[in-house]
Design a protein around this motif. Structure first.
Motif, PDB file in Angstrom:
ATOM      1  N   LEU A  50      47.375  -1.108  17.692  1.00  0.00           N
ATOM      2  CA  LEU A  50      47.117  -2.188  18.654  1.00  0.00           C
ATOM      3  C   LEU A  50      46.725  -1.608  20.013  1.00  0.00           C
ATOM      4  CD1 LEU A  50      49.294  -5.335  19.222  1.00  0.00           C
ATOM      5  CD2 LEU A  50      48.689  -3.890  21.148  1.00  0.00           C
TER       6      LEU A  50
ATOM      7  N   GLY B 289      43.252  -0.075  19.746  1.00  0.00           N
ATOM      8  CA  GLY B 289      42.207  -1.087  19.625  1.00  0.00           C
ATOM      9  C   GLY B 289      41.951  -1.838  20.910  1.00  0.00           C
ATOM     10  N   LEU B 290      43.019  -2.160  21.643  1.00  0.00           N
ATOM     11  CA  LEU B 290      42.870  -2.932  22.876  1.00  0.00           C
ATOM     12  C   LEU B 290      42.337  -2.099  24.035  1.00  0.00           C
ATOM     13  CD1 LEU B 290      46.099  -5.161  22.930  1.00  0.00           C
ATOM     14  CD2 LEU B 290      43.779  -5.823  22.263  1.00  0.00           C
TER      15      LEU B 290
ATOM     16  N   SER C 115      38.605   1.809  15.604  1.00  0.00           N
ATOM     17  CA  SER C 115      37.965   1.220  16.790  1.00  0.00           C
ATOM     18  C   SER C 115      36.453   1.421  16.751  1.00  0.00           C
ATOM     19  CB  SER C 115      38.538   1.857  18.066  1.00  0.00           C
ATOM     20  OG  SER C 115      39.897   1.555  18.221  1.00  0.00           O
TER      21      SER C 115
ATOM     22  N   SER D  93      45.057  -2.010  12.150  1.00  0.00           N
ATOM     23  CA  SER D  93      45.483  -2.598  13.420  1.00  0.00           C
ATOM     24  C   SER D  93      44.480  -2.268  14.523  1.00  0.00           C
ATOM     25  CB  SER D  93      46.871  -2.071  13.791  1.00  0.00           C
ATOM     26  OG  SER D  93      47.273  -2.546  15.053  1.00  0.00           O
TER      27      SER D  93
ATOM     28  N   ILE E 191      41.110  -4.300  13.922  1.00  0.00           N
ATOM     29  CA  ILE E 191      41.207  -5.741  14.207  1.00  0.00           C
ATOM     30  C   ILE E 191      41.296  -5.994  15.712  1.00  0.00           C
ATOM     31  CG2 ILE E 191      42.686  -7.782  13.974  1.00  0.00           C
ATOM     32  CD1 ILE E 191      43.437  -6.657  11.156  1.00  0.00           C
ATOM     33  N   PHE E 192      42.154  -5.249  16.391  1.00  0.00           N
ATOM     34  CA  PHE E 192      42.329  -5.498  17.824  1.00  0.00           C
ATOM     35  C   PHE E 192      41.144  -4.987  18.646  1.00  0.00           C
ATOM     36  CE2 PHE E 192      46.727  -6.045  16.416  1.00  0.00           C
ATOM     37  CZ  PHE E 192      47.032  -7.229  17.059  1.00  0.00           C
TER      38      PHE E 192
ATOM     39  N   ILE F 155      38.576  -7.817  18.528  1.00  0.00           N
ATOM     40  CA  ILE F 155      38.954  -8.899  19.443  1.00  0.00           C
ATOM     41  C   ILE F 155      38.687  -8.499  20.890  1.00  0.00           C
ATOM     42  CG2 ILE F 155      40.900 -10.255  20.327  1.00  0.00           C
ATOM     43  CD1 ILE F 155      42.150  -9.971  17.502  1.00  0.00           C
ATOM     44  N   SER F 156      39.153  -7.304  21.271  1.00  0.00           N
ATOM     45  CA  SER F 156      39.071  -6.902  22.675  1.00  0.00           C
ATOM     46  C   SER F 156      37.627  -6.661  23.128  1.00  0.00           C
ATOM     47  CB  SER F 156      39.905  -5.633  22.916  1.00  0.00           C
ATOM     48  OG  SER F 156      39.374  -4.531  22.214  1.00  0.00           O
TER      49      SER F 156
END
Length: 282
Positions: free
Chosen positions: A14, A17-18, A60, A242, A245-246, A249-250
């Motif tokens: 997370l 990814g963010l 990522s 993880s 996916i993040f 989104i980010s």
């Protein structure tokens, strides 16, 4: 493998990814989260832990490839192979070319290869990350102030980027070799200072990131693969998914807002983060 270990893999994915493509330094956050809280990869051993961090970074990168897939197909000249019509920009000759990306990659690629061992041995610490976060935030603030004094950016899309601008952005990207500085923070700031809109600078940053990050990650993966522990496979899978996916989104969220919010909020966040680290860690 216990649930708590998989939860740690999810959290690290997370964080990766963010933060990988936001101008806040994913490397800095990964070091800080692991050092100050989780110590989550100790059970893997040093080399397997290094491999894990490479694998989630690939998650990522995959997110960027998916988001920019049409752009990559066009840059690589694969429109016919994928059944797409030749892009109008390509026909007119005014479009981002593979050579623009290569020119932008050369400076950091060369320095990264020359100083990889030194960076790994001497620059990955809480103190150096704090310096990178702080100095990088100053560059971002300067970029926003300079762009705010101009009525309109000269370059509003990546298709208008010149080779000189691509090389200049590549040179500025070398700052990101210092952990905590942030690849996207340095290149977006550099692009804005060179007359690009925030969105054009961000698009070029993400496109450039794929080959340089994929290449560095794959080389590191090959180097550390002999240390891979099959028992850690669930940990790797959870972290990879993880991060993927993040990151999806980010990145989408960031690209929609970057021309509106610009870099200042991220710079302030970085300064607050440095202050928090100082009081918590020291």
């Amino acid at each position: 493998m216990e649930f708590i270990e998989l939860l740690k893999a999810f959290i690290l994915g997370l964080v990766e990814g963010l933060t990988e493509f936001a101008p806040v330094s994913s490397t800095g956050h990964m070091i800080l989260v692991d050092e100050m809280w989780l110590k989550s990869t100790e059970f893997l051993g040093q080399y397997t832990a290094n491999t894990f961090k490479i694998v989630i970074q690939l998650g990522s990168i995959l997110a960027v490839v998916i988001i920019f897939k049409d752009r990559f197909i066009d840059i690589l000249g694969l429109n016919r192979l994928f059944g797409k019509k030749e892009d109008k920009r390509t026909v007119e000759g005014n479009h981002l070319r593979l050579t623009h990306v290569i020119v932008g990659l050369i400076p950091a690629g060369v320095l990264g290869l020359l100083f990889e061992d030194y960076i790994d041995e001497h620059l990955f610490s809480i103190e150096t990350v704090m310096i990178g976060l702080l100095v990088g935030s100053i560059l971002m603030i300067v970029a926003d102030i300079v762009s705010g004094k101009k009525k309109e950016p000269k370059v509003t899309t990546v298709d208008q980027i010149t080779y000189k601008q691509a090389l200049s952005i590549g040179l500025i990207q070398c700052l990101s070799l210092w952990p905590g500085f942030s690849r996207s923070g340095s290149t977006i700031s550099g692009g804005v200072l060179l007359g690009l809109s925030h969105r054009a600078a961000a698009d070029f940053t993400f496109i450039m990131a794929v080959p340089i990050m994929a290449g560095a990650s794959l080389l590191s993966l090959i180097k550390n693969w002999e240390h891979f522990n099959i028992e850690a496979l669930p940990f790797f899978i959870v972290g990879f998914l993880s991060a993927f996916i993040f990151a999806l989104i980010s990145i989408r969220f960031f690209l929609k807002l970057i021309d509106t919010i610009r870099l200042m909020p991220f710079a302030i966040y970085r300064i607050v983060l440095v202050a928090a680290i100082y009081f918590l860690y020291f």
